[in-house]
Design an enzyme around this catalytic site. Structure first.
Site, PDB file in Angstrom:
ATOM      1  CB  THR A  50      -0.952   0.022   1.211  1.00 12.01           C
ATOM      2  OG1 THR A  50      -0.165   0.053   2.415  1.00 12.01           O
ATOM      3  CG2 THR A  50      -1.854  -1.188   1.218  1.00 12.01           C
TER       4      THR A  50
ATOM      5  CB  ALA B  59      -3.324   9.517   3.353  1.00 10.09           C
TER       6      ALA B  59
ATOM      7  CG  HIS C  24     -14.768   6.233  -3.218  1.00 11.61           C
ATOM      8  ND1 HIS C  24     -14.799   7.454  -2.576  1.00 11.61           N
ATOM      9  CD2 HIS C  24     -13.472   5.804  -3.161  1.00 11.61           C
ATOM     10  CE1 HIS C  24     -13.577   7.761  -2.153  1.00 11.61           C
ATOM     11  NE2 HIS C  24     -12.757   6.774  -2.500  1.00 11.61           N
TER      12      HIS C  24
ATOM     13  CG  ASP D 187     -18.040   4.029  -6.943  1.00 14.07           C
ATOM     14  OD1 ASP D 187     -17.058   4.786  -6.922  1.00 14.07           O
ATOM     15  OD2 ASP D 187     -18.017   2.865  -6.505  1.00 14.07           O
TER      16      ASP D 187
ATOM     17  CG  PHE E 226     -10.979   1.448   8.307  1.00  8.59           C
ATOM     18  CD1 PHE E 226     -10.169   2.561   8.136  1.00  8.59           C
ATOM     19  CD2 PHE E 226     -11.140   0.583   7.237  1.00  8.59           C
ATOM     20  CE1 PHE E 226      -9.537   2.813   6.931  1.00  8.59           C
ATOM     21  CE2 PHE E 226     -10.516   0.828   6.020  1.00  8.59           C
ATOM     22  CZ  PHE E 226      -9.704   1.944   5.866  1.00  8.59           C
TER      23      PHE E 226
ATOM     24  CG  HIS F 189      -6.405  -8.608  -2.969  1.00 14.32           C
ATOM     25  ND1 HIS F 189      -5.149  -8.788  -3.491  1.00 14.32           N
ATOM     26  CD2 HIS F 189      -6.355  -7.454  -2.244  1.00 14.32           C
ATOM     27  CE1 HIS F 189      -4.364  -7.792  -3.123  1.00 14.32           C
ATOM     28  NE2 HIS F 189      -5.067  -6.972  -2.358  1.00 14.32           N
TER      29      HIS F 189
ATOM     30  NE  ARG G 276      -3.024  -9.143  12.845  1.00 16.25           N
ATOM     31  CZ  ARG G 276      -3.360  -7.872  13.005  1.00 16.25           C
ATOM     32  NH1 ARG G 276      -2.461  -6.994  13.457  1.00 16.25           N
ATOM     33  NH2 ARG G 276      -4.579  -7.442  12.737  1.00 16.25           N
TER      34      ARG G 276
END
Length: 306
Positions: free
Chosen positions: A56, A59, A159, A168, A226, A276, A282
């Site tokens: 990743t 931001a 999104h 979207d 989140f 995915h 982890r």
């Protein structure tokens, strides 16, 4: 009285699916200790021969160098096929092209192209005045630079910045038309969310693979928090499953693995062949789920003699 399981949803005690492929997502570490944890995760999952592993990008490009270092090390020191996340945020087209060229020069042929999230405190996404405005523009720019394999994001529940689900979906179509190879979904927990989304995807004429993103839940409260930000629905029944386990991490792991495994096996029964996994660096849960899905390291076939 419990209701019978729908006929299209396999029981746990059912034959292992065949032909399942997987990929894994990691994030670049901030500390030396986290670096070791990441590398332990990479080496644990490497024998499963995933299609690719992605790293990743923070931001505002906040992890640009750490992402690059992690991707480059995976390329140098493993047999894995790494994919680097790249976003539009906080950089001009020339700067992004330079990053992409560095990846190409180091043998990285796969990019996960994203719009990206605004840096904290900015108050919403604003395109860089000299940059790629949105992911579709980034895909087009990468394809002009080199023939990268490109994955993009898809959002089964839209999104959070999109004015509508149709907008979207149209944006996803633009990314595919610009040259993306596949889409990877935001995580979801209700398999019907993915099923309904795929009905709309196919009706829109999108024919590239749309890979379901799977998040094994290790911290339920954190996932709820989140998910409010990213627009993913957490069904109420999940709260019941994790209730009373705040101080019982081992049982939480068992519940998390069972939940994700049932999700994958149900989708596999629908014909899904690629999953995915968002590993959060982890390996234990992803490894266990893959084992149940029949994704395993090759057996040592050497015959032992006395």
């Amino acid at each position: 009285m419990s209701l019978p399981r729908p006929l299209d949803e396999p029981a746990i005690a059912a034959p292992v699916p065949s032909g399942i492929k997987v990929s894994f997502e990691f994030f670049p570490p901030k500390t030396e200790k986290m670096q070791q944890s990441l590398w332990d995760c990479v080496k644990r999952l490497e024998p499963l021969a995933p299609r690719f592993v992605s790293v990743t990008y923070g931001a505002g490009g906040s992890t640009r160098e750490r992402t690059h270092e992690t991707v480059a090390r995976i390329r140098r020191e493993t047999n894995l096929e790494p994919a680097a996340h790249l976003t539009c945020v906080g950089a001009s087209k020339a700067e992004i092209d330079e990053v992409a060229q560095r990846y190409w020069d180091e043998g990285i042929r796969h990019i996960v192209a994203l719009r990206g999230d605004a840096p904290e405190g900015q108050g919403g996404y604003r395109p860089h005045p000299d940059g790629y405005a949105y992911a579709a523009d980034l895909v087009e720019g990468l394809k002009r630079l080199h023939d990268f394999e490109i994955s993009v994001a898809a959002y089964p529940e839209a999104h959070p910045d999109a004015p509508s689900a149709q907008f979207d979906l149209d944006n996803l179509k633009r990314k595919i038309d610009a040259g993306a190879t596949r889409a990877i979904t935001q995580y979801f927990f209700d398999v019907d969310v993915y099923r309904r989304f795929m009905d709309r995807v196919l009706a829109a004429g999108i024919t590239v693979p749309v890979v379901p993103g799977i998040l094994p839940v290790t911290n339920f409260a954190q996932v709820v928090k989140f998910s409010k930000v990213c627009g993913a629905t957490v069904p109420s029944w999940m709260g019941t499953l994790f209730e009373g386990l705040d101080d019982d991490p081992e049982t939480r792991k068992l519940v998390a693995a069972t939940l994700a495994m049932e999700q994958c096996r149900t989708l596999a029964a629908d014909g899904v062949e690629h999953f995915h996994f968002y590993t959060l660096n982890r390996a234990d849960l992803a490894f266990a789920i893959c084992h149940i899905l029949g994704v395993r390291a090759p057996r040592d076939t050497a015959v032992q003699t006395a």
